[in-house]
Design a protein around this motif. Structure first.
Motif, PDB file in Angstrom:
ATOM      1  N   ASP A   1       0.994  -1.319  -0.044  1.00  0.00           N
ATOM      2  CA  ASP A   1      -0.028   0.060   0.066  1.00  0.00           C
ATOM      3  C   ASP A   1       1.002   1.082  -0.046  1.00  0.00           C
ATOM      4  N   ASP A   2       0.578   2.179  -0.704  1.00  0.00           N
ATOM      5  CA  ASP A   2       1.369   3.462  -0.832  1.00  0.00           C
ATOM      6  C   ASP A   2       1.204   4.244   0.426  1.00  0.00           C
ATOM      7  N   TYR A   3       0.246   3.986   1.089  1.00  0.00           N
ATOM      8  CA  TYR A   3      -0.038   4.593   2.228  1.00  0.00           C
ATOM      9  C   TYR A   3      -0.223   3.765   3.382  1.00  0.00           C
TER      10      TYR A   3
ATOM     11  N   GLN B   1       5.723  -0.265  -0.419  1.00  0.00           N
ATOM     12  CA  GLN B   1       4.929   0.748  -0.842  1.00  0.00           C
ATOM     13  C   GLN B   1       4.579   0.647  -2.360  1.00  0.00           C
ATOM     14  N   THR B   2       5.375   0.044  -3.009  1.00  0.00           N
ATOM     15  CA  THR B   2       5.348  -0.126  -4.769  1.00  0.00           C
ATOM     16  C   THR B   2       5.491  -1.565  -5.155  1.00  0.00           C
ATOM     17  N   ASN B   3       5.122  -1.577  -6.175  1.00  0.00           N
ATOM     18  CA  ASN B   3       5.213  -3.001  -6.644  1.00  0.00           C
ATOM     19  C   ASN B   3       6.591  -3.441  -6.800  1.00  0.00           C
TER      20      ASN B   3
ATOM     21  N   ASP C   1       8.958  -2.658  -4.843  1.00  0.00           N
ATOM     22  CA  ASP C   1       9.199  -3.192  -3.449  1.00  0.00           C
ATOM     23  C   ASP C   1       8.931  -4.507  -3.139  1.00  0.00           C
TER      24      ASP C   1
ATOM     25  N   SER D   1      -3.118  -6.189  -1.082  1.00  0.00           N
ATOM     26  CA  SER D   1      -2.588  -5.171  -2.120  1.00  0.00           C
ATOM     27  C   SER D   1      -3.795  -4.224  -2.105  1.00  0.00           C
TER      28      SER D   1
ATOM     29  N   ARG E   1      -2.284   2.934  -6.819  1.00  0.00           N
ATOM     30  CA  ARG E   1      -1.302   3.547  -6.075  1.00  0.00           C
ATOM     31  C   ARG E   1      -0.774   4.891  -6.819  1.00  0.00           C
ATOM     32  N   ASP E   2      -0.918   6.082  -6.182  1.00  0.00           N
ATOM     33  CA  ASP E   2      -0.828   7.400  -6.649  1.00  0.00           C
ATOM     34  C   ASP E   2       0.414   7.343  -7.608  1.00  0.00           C
ATOM     35  N   LYS E   3       1.508   6.781  -7.315  1.00  0.00           N
ATOM     36  CA  LYS E   3       2.605   7.024  -8.319  1.00  0.00           C
ATOM     37  C   LYS E   3       2.684   5.937  -9.417  1.00  0.00           C
ATOM     38  N   GLU E   4       1.887   4.735  -9.022  1.00  0.00           N
ATOM     39  CA  GLU E   4       2.058   3.656 -10.127  1.00  0.00           C
ATOM     40  C   GLU E   4       0.594   3.299 -10.810  1.00  0.00           C
TER      41      GLU E   4
END
Length: 125
Positions: free
Chosen positions: A7-9, A31-33, A35, A50, A54-57
């Motif tokens: 989870d990004d948060y 926080q990312t795929n 990672d 999951s 996610r904001d960045k992905e």
């Protein structure tokens, strides 16, 4: 027993994670795929949780991770837990996710059935 929670948060999941840890379940967060995939390469997990977006992905990050995890090992159970109902829930369960929910009570019920965990304030059936 070990869970990978992506989870990004992750701070939004801290109370559930604390409950799991109190019942001797190791929870590794990512926080990312990227990672998450690094963690999967070096560890054995009994479950992956999951977020869907996610904001960045992007809005399909969780589904992309699901596909990558299933290529890595089709035996790892996978669930989606997110803050709000996602349009991708149907796609997730059709692909083979055990659960796709935005409801914390539903997630707690899953943990109780899967791992026999008794969360504070809940009654074991």
């Amino acid at each position: 027993r070990r869970i990978l929670w992506v989870d990004d948060y992750p701070i939004g999941n801290r109370s559930l994670i604390s409950e799991l840890k109190a019942d001797s379940i190791e929870v590794i967060t990512a926080q990312t795929n990227a990672d998450a995939l690094k963690q999967l390469a070096g560890n054995k997990f009994d479950l992956v949780i999951s977020d869907v977006e996610r904001d960045k992905e992007g809005p399909d990050a969780g589904l992309q991770l699901f596909d990558a995890v299933k290529k890595y090992s089709s035996n790892i159970p996978f669930i989606f837990y997110t803050a709000s109902k996602e349009k991708n829930f149907d796609a997730a369960t059709k692909k083979g996710a055990l659960l796709a929910t935005e409801n914390a009570t539903e997630l707690v019920n899953f943990f109780q059935k899967r791992f026999g965990i008794l969360f504070r304030g809940s009654k074991k059936k």
